[in-house]
Write a protein that holds these residues in place. Structure first.
Motif, PDB file in Angstrom:
ATOM      1  N   SER A 137       0.620  -1.303   0.006  1.00 56.77           N
ATOM      2  CA  SER A 137      -0.138  -0.105  -0.122  1.00 56.77           C
ATOM      3  C   SER A 137       0.962   1.428   0.004  1.00 56.77           C
ATOM      4  O   SER A 137       0.264   2.357  -0.150  1.00 56.77           O
ATOM      5  CB  SER A 137      -0.986   0.074   1.190  1.00 56.77           C
ATOM      6  OG  SER A 137      -1.901  -1.019   1.231  1.00 56.77           O
ATOM      7  N   ASN A 191      -6.030   6.735  -3.660  1.00 56.60           N
ATOM      8  CA  ASN A 191      -4.941   6.728  -2.449  1.00 56.60           C
ATOM      9  C   ASN A 191      -5.504   7.089  -1.170  1.00 56.60           C
ATOM     10  O   ASN A 191      -4.769   8.063  -0.380  1.00 56.60           O
ATOM     11  CB  ASN A 191      -3.734   7.633  -2.982  1.00 56.60           C
ATOM     12  CG  ASN A 191      -3.067   7.187  -4.029  1.00 56.60           C
ATOM     13  OD1 ASN A 191      -2.740   6.167  -4.161  1.00 56.60           O
ATOM     14  ND2 ASN A 191      -2.598   8.250  -5.026  1.00 56.60           N
ATOM     15  N   GLU A 195      -6.582   2.813  -7.280  1.00 56.88           N
ATOM     16  CA  GLU A 195      -7.976   2.568  -7.547  1.00 56.88           C
ATOM     17  C   GLU A 195      -8.762   3.123  -6.498  1.00 56.88           C
ATOM     18  O   GLU A 195     -10.050   3.347  -6.762  1.00 56.88           O
ATOM     19  CB  GLU A 195      -8.229   1.084  -7.557  1.00 56.88           C
ATOM     20  CG  GLU A 195      -7.993   0.409  -6.148  1.00 56.88           C
ATOM     21  CD  GLU A 195      -6.486   0.476  -5.434  1.00 56.88           C
ATOM     22  OE1 GLU A 195      -6.528  -0.123  -4.423  1.00 56.88           O
ATOM     23  OE2 GLU A 195      -5.581   0.752  -6.172  1.00 56.88           O
ATOM     24  N   VAL A 251      -2.392   1.654   4.775  1.00 53.25           N
ATOM     25  CA  VAL A 251      -1.567   2.782   4.448  1.00 53.25           C
ATOM     26  C   VAL A 251      -0.858   3.466   5.609  1.00 53.25           C
ATOM     27  O   VAL A 251       0.168   3.815   5.609  1.00 53.25           O
ATOM     28  CB  VAL A 251      -2.434   3.810   3.425  1.00 53.25           C
ATOM     29  CG1 VAL A 251      -1.417   5.061   3.339  1.00 53.25           C
ATOM     30  CG2 VAL A 251      -2.926   3.285   2.118  1.00 53.25           C
ATOM     31  N   ASN A 301      -0.095   3.923  -2.617  1.00 49.44           N
ATOM     32  CA  ASN A 301      -0.081   2.946  -3.612  1.00 49.44           C
ATOM     33  C   ASN A 301      -1.495   2.504  -3.857  1.00 49.44           C
ATOM     34  O   ASN A 301      -1.415   1.255  -3.655  1.00 49.44           O
ATOM     35  CB  ASN A 301       1.058   2.058  -3.771  1.00 49.44           C
ATOM     36  CG  ASN A 301       0.802   1.170  -5.178  1.00 49.44           C
ATOM     37  OD1 ASN A 301       0.725   1.778  -6.106  1.00 49.44           O
ATOM     38  ND2 ASN A 301       1.176  -0.066  -5.255  1.00 49.44           N
ATOM     39  N   ARG A 302      -2.463   3.270  -3.710  1.00 51.67           N
ATOM     40  CA  ARG A 302      -3.740   2.809  -3.931  1.00 51.67           C
ATOM     41  C   ARG A 302      -4.763   3.671  -4.680  1.00 51.67           C
ATOM     42  O   ARG A 302      -5.818   4.168  -4.715  1.00 51.67           O
ATOM     43  CB  ARG A 302      -4.534   3.039  -2.367  1.00 51.67           C
ATOM     44  CG  ARG A 302      -3.964   1.910  -1.382  1.00 51.67           C
ATOM     45  CD  ARG A 302      -5.144   1.960  -0.120  1.00 51.67           C
ATOM     46  NE  ARG A 302      -6.318   1.348  -0.362  1.00 51.67           N
ATOM     47  CZ  ARG A 302      -7.411   1.571  -0.106  1.00 51.67           C
ATOM     48  NH1 ARG A 302      -7.641   2.581   1.130  1.00 51.67           N
ATOM     49  NH2 ARG A 302      -8.431   0.739  -0.210  1.00 51.67           N
ATOM     50  N   ASP A 357      -9.970   6.649   4.352  1.00 45.96           N
ATOM     51  CA  ASP A 357     -11.002   5.718   3.604  1.00 45.96           C
ATOM     52  C   ASP A 357     -12.329   5.841   4.378  1.00 45.96           C
ATOM     53  O   ASP A 357     -12.350   4.942   5.269  1.00 45.96           O
ATOM     54  CB  ASP A 357     -10.211   4.507   3.564  1.00 45.96           C
ATOM     55  CG  ASP A 357     -10.878   3.447   2.733  1.00 45.96           C
ATOM     56  OD1 ASP A 357     -12.295   3.289   2.522  1.00 45.96           O
ATOM     57  OD2 ASP A 357     -10.362   2.556   2.253  1.00 45.96           O
ATOM     58  N   SER A 391      -3.849  12.009  -2.095  1.00 47.11           N
ATOM     59  CA  SER A 391      -4.849  11.392  -1.378  1.00 47.11           C
ATOM     60  C   SER A 391      -5.925  12.171  -1.026  1.00 47.11           C
ATOM     61  O   SER A 391      -6.089  13.114  -0.835  1.00 47.11           O
ATOM     62  CB  SER A 391      -3.847  11.036  -0.050  1.00 47.11           C
ATOM     63  OG  SER A 391      -5.073  10.529   0.854  1.00 47.11           O
TER      64      SER A 391
END
Length: 259
Positions: A9, A30, A27, A36, A24-25, A71, A67
């Protein structure tokens, strides 16, 4: 050198004394989840402990987002009613990374992503990047933005917090949040150029400069002077403080040892 922290991640690469730390997300734009956060914490530990690293860069994978923040799907699943502790974890959030950290903002930096930008010391932004504190739109809080009034004017900070409207990279530059705005295709090279300019200098002096600015914010002149003297005292006593004038006299590049 590419030697990844826990999971994938967060990517970690060192080149020419610069650590490139990449969320590294792509999709998920980020977004910052537990993985993360743990990867970033691991990365900052490595940056601080590796004497071969002079500067670090934080960026996001892809061209859409640095970013987009926390999430929200993970937060909803946990039904959290408090600020997720992992968003403020690690050395960078705690001001414990002594080396300069540059945010290379490759897209949107919203909410928790904006927080990461503020935790960094410098910022280079792609011209399509956008910055925003969106918590007022989703009923969440942003106590982490308490330092915003130190980075930009209080009125600009209140506007960002209360309207929850994103601003452009150019506007962020005008407010002093961003050091340089460059075309997206030049983001890495422009950031590398800034990092190289820093890493060429005496490391103890560089770290003291960062420490002084952060430690003296809001102090009176006499208080700031006392704090600054204490920060720079070991710099003057270092071997590098002798090497700099010696190299100048001998007309050669200095050989910094960081001690």
């Amino acid at each position: 050198m590419a030697d990844q922290p826990k999971g994938d991640s967060v990517l970690f690469e060192v080149a020419d004394g610069v650590a490139w730390v990449t969320i590294n997300r792509p999709e998920a734009r980020n977004a910052i989840n537990q993985a993360v956060s743990e990867g970033l914490s691991d990365a900052w530990d490595r940056v601080e402990s590796d004497d071969g690293i002079a500067v670090a860069v934080l960026t996001g994978a892809g061209e859409v987002a640095f970013s987009a923040g926390a999430d929200l799907k993970e937060m909803a699943a946990r039904a959290e009613r408090e600020l997720p502790s992992h968003l403020l974890a690690g050395r960078l959030a705690n001001g414990e990374v002594s080396k300069p950290v540059i945010a290379a903002v490759n897209g949107v930096a919203y909410a928790g992503g904006f927080n990461l930008v503020m935790q960094c010391d410098l910022c280079v932004a792609a011209d399509h990047a956008r910055f925003g504190i969106l918590e007022a739109k989703v009923g969440r809080g942003s106590p982490w933005a308490n330092q915003l009034g130190w980075l930009i004017s209080p009125r600009a900070a209140i506007e960002l917090l209360c309207t929850a409207e994103p601003i452009s990279a150019l506007r962020a530059y005008e407010l002093g949040l961003v050091n340089r705005v460059v075309p997206a295709a030049q983001l890495r090279s422009a950031t590398a150029e800034l990092a190289a300019a820093i890493s060429a200098n005496a490391p103890l002096t560089v770290r003291a400069g960062k420490a002084m600015v952060r430690a003296t914010a809001g102090l009176s002149p006499s208080e700031a002077a006392a704090v600054a003297d204490g920060i720079y005292k070991p710099v003057y006593a270092s071997n590098d403080a002798q090497e700099g004038p010696r190299a100048f006299a001998e007309k050669r590049p200095p050989r910094w040892q960081g001690r």
